[in-house]
Design a protein around this motif. Structure first.
Motif, PDB file in Angstrom:
ATOM      1  N   TYR A  29       8.791 -53.963 -58.627  1.00 51.51           N
ATOM      2  CA  TYR A  29       8.626 -54.236 -58.002  1.00 51.51           C
ATOM      3  C   TYR A  29       8.766 -53.409 -56.509  1.00 51.51           C
ATOM      4  N   LYS A  30       7.468 -53.171 -55.842  1.00 49.19           N
ATOM      5  CA  LYS A  30       8.160 -52.764 -54.047  1.00 49.19           C
ATOM      6  C   LYS A  30       7.680 -54.616 -53.548  1.00 49.19           C
ATOM      7  N   PRO A  31       8.265 -54.525 -52.124  1.00 47.58           N
ATOM      8  CA  PRO A  31       7.989 -55.730 -51.472  1.00 47.58           C
ATOM      9  C   PRO A  31       6.252 -55.712 -50.499  1.00 47.58           C
ATOM     10  N   LEU A  32       5.396 -56.771 -50.478  1.00 47.37           N
ATOM     11  CA  LEU A  32       4.839 -56.437 -49.659  1.00 47.37           C
ATOM     12  C   LEU A  32       5.008 -56.768 -48.033  1.00 47.37           C
ATOM     13  N   LEU A  33       4.755 -55.686 -47.103  1.00 50.50           N
ATOM     14  CA  LEU A  33       5.152 -56.261 -46.109  1.00 50.50           C
ATOM     15  C   LEU A  33       4.310 -56.938 -44.946  1.00 50.50           C
ATOM     16  N   MET A  34       4.441 -57.258 -44.181  1.00 51.44           N
ATOM     17  CA  MET A  34       3.510 -57.421 -43.116  1.00 51.44           C
ATOM     18  C   MET A  34       4.110 -58.021 -41.658  1.00 51.44           C
ATOM     19  N   ALA A  35       3.997 -57.523 -40.461  1.00 49.63           N
ATOM     20  CA  ALA A  35       4.627 -57.400 -39.114  1.00 49.63           C
ATOM     21  C   ALA A  35       4.407 -59.089 -38.449  1.00 49.63           C
ATOM     22  N   ARG A  36       5.578 -59.487 -38.064  1.00 50.19           N
ATOM     23  CA  ARG A  36       5.735 -60.422 -37.390  1.00 50.19           C
ATOM     24  C   ARG A  36       4.282 -61.091 -37.167  1.00 50.19           C
ATOM     25  N   ALA A  37       3.642 -60.373 -35.768  1.00 53.58           N
ATOM     26  CA  ALA A  37       2.879 -61.026 -35.006  1.00 53.58           C
ATOM     27  C   ALA A  37       1.910 -61.088 -35.771  1.00 53.58           C
ATOM     28  N   GLN A  38       1.403 -60.332 -37.134  1.00 56.99           N
ATOM     29  CA  GLN A  38       0.007 -60.136 -38.254  1.00 56.99           C
ATOM     30  C   GLN A  38       0.382 -61.609 -38.686  1.00 56.99           C
ATOM     31  N   LEU A  39       1.392 -62.082 -38.804  1.00 58.65           N
ATOM     32  CA  LEU A  39       1.588 -63.288 -40.291  1.00 58.65           C
ATOM     33  C   LEU A  39       1.961 -64.689 -38.964  1.00 58.65           C
ATOM     34  N   GLU A  40       2.065 -64.428 -37.855  1.00 52.63           N
ATOM     35  CA  GLU A  40       1.741 -65.623 -37.477  1.00 52.63           C
ATOM     36  C   GLU A  40       0.414 -65.826 -36.700  1.00 52.63           C
ATOM     37  N   GLN A  41       0.016 -64.657 -36.940  1.00 52.87           N
ATOM     38  CA  GLN A  41      -1.693 -64.843 -35.962  1.00 52.87           C
ATOM     39  C   GLN A  41      -2.871 -64.893 -37.250  1.00 52.87           C
ATOM     40  N   GLU A  73      12.224 -62.500 -61.072  1.00 56.46           N
ATOM     41  CA  GLU A  73      13.107 -62.092 -62.387  1.00 56.46           C
ATOM     42  C   GLU A  73      15.133 -61.784 -61.593  1.00 56.46           C
ATOM     43  N   THR A  74      14.811 -61.607 -60.863  1.00 50.77           N
ATOM     44  CA  THR A  74      15.620 -61.033 -60.269  1.00 50.77           C
ATOM     45  C   THR A  74      15.918 -62.449 -59.668  1.00 50.77           C
ATOM     46  N   GLY A  75      15.468 -62.899 -58.559  1.00 51.81           N
ATOM     47  CA  GLY A  75      16.020 -63.790 -57.696  1.00 51.81           C
ATOM     48  C   GLY A  75      16.820 -63.024 -56.407  1.00 51.81           C
ATOM     49  N   GLU A  76      16.713 -61.619 -55.852  1.00 51.22           N
ATOM     50  CA  GLU A  76      17.476 -60.801 -55.010  1.00 51.22           C
ATOM     51  C   GLU A  76      16.724 -60.121 -54.610  1.00 51.22           C
ATOM     52  N   ILE A  77      16.730 -59.204 -53.692  1.00 48.01           N
ATOM     53  CA  ILE A  77      16.484 -58.741 -52.730  1.00 48.01           C
ATOM     54  C   ILE A  77      16.670 -57.131 -52.612  1.00 48.01           C
ATOM     55  N   GLY A 120       5.644 -60.992 -50.386  1.00 48.42           N
ATOM     56  CA  GLY A 120       5.348 -61.307 -51.851  1.00 48.42           C
ATOM     57  C   GLY A 120       5.923 -60.145 -52.298  1.00 48.42           C
ATOM     58  N   TRP A 121       5.298 -59.859 -53.319  1.00 51.59           N
ATOM     59  CA  TRP A 121       6.031 -58.457 -54.555  1.00 51.59           C
ATOM     60  C   TRP A 121       5.212 -58.740 -55.028  1.00 51.59           C
ATOM     61  N   GLN A 122       4.706 -57.117 -55.339  1.00 51.36           N
ATOM     62  CA  GLN A 122       3.966 -55.972 -56.557  1.00 51.36           C
ATOM     63  C   GLN A 122       4.496 -55.712 -57.093  1.00 51.36           C
ATOM     64  N   LYS A 123       4.162 -55.743 -58.339  1.00 48.05           N
ATOM     65  CA  LYS A 123       4.525 -54.866 -59.852  1.00 48.05           C
ATOM     66  C   LYS A 123       4.204 -53.693 -59.487  1.00 48.05           C
ATOM     67  N   LEU A 124       5.194 -52.314 -59.945  1.00 48.71           N
ATOM     68  CA  LEU A 124       4.804 -51.041 -60.478  1.00 48.71           C
ATOM     69  C   LEU A 124       4.343 -50.576 -60.986  1.00 48.71           C
TER      70      LEU A 124
END
Length: 172
Positions: free
Chosen positions: A35-47, A147-151, A168-172
């Protein structure tokens, strides 16, 4: 003598288990998906939090019943609000967009939801006009990889942009 029989019997059972074809050798296990993480800028997340028109369910998670409404989590995206007054004909009411959401809880007319590592409190006394009342930043653990419960180390906060939040997480 009974002690000797017990030891021999126990040893025999242990030896037979190692030869049991039902046990899986760790080397023979299928690899876990990547998996790879889905990232979002904090300002965008809050809006991004918003009440939107109903939409299709496609990757649902937890379900919460608060008569006459059903609240269904859409993994990493938000919460579907459905009027279930007539269970034979449930009516979608709205979609509460909450990036990084996987869990909800309710008390009275308050809905609590995670958004990445933040905890949000909504007033849902009018479900079609749910209102964000409060956000507590970094109140819950960051979303771990399925599945792993870890980062994994390469995705730890120190290895990504300073204002990036895992939503979130996206399956590769």
């Amino acid at each position: 003598m009974q002690k000797l029989y017990a030891i021999l019997l126990g040893g025999g059972l242990l030896m037979s288990l190692t030869a049991c074809p039902g046990l899986i050798d760790p080397a023979d296990r299928a690899p876990l998906p990547q998996y790879k993480p889905l990232l979002m800028a904090r300002a965008q997340l809050e809006q991004a939090v918003a009440v939107l028109p109903p939409r299709e369910l496609h990757n649902t998670g937890k379900i919460y019943l608060r008569d006459p409404y059903i609240f269904i989590n859409e993994q990493y995206e938000g919460v579907h609000i459905i009027n279930n007054q007539d269970p034979e004909h449930p009516q979608p009411v709205a979609f509460l967009r909450i990036p990084g959401n996987v869990d909800v809880a309710m008390k009275g007319t308050l809905l609590y939801a995670d958004s990445g590592s933040d905890l949000l409190t909504f007033d849902i006394s009018n479900v079609q006009a749910a209102r964000l009342l409060h956000r507590v930043r970094e109140a819950v653990p960051e979303l771990p990889m399925p599945e792993t419960g870890e980062i994994p180390a390469e995705y730890q906060p120190q290895n990504r942009p300073a204002d990036a939040v895992v939503i979130g997480w996206q399956k590769l």
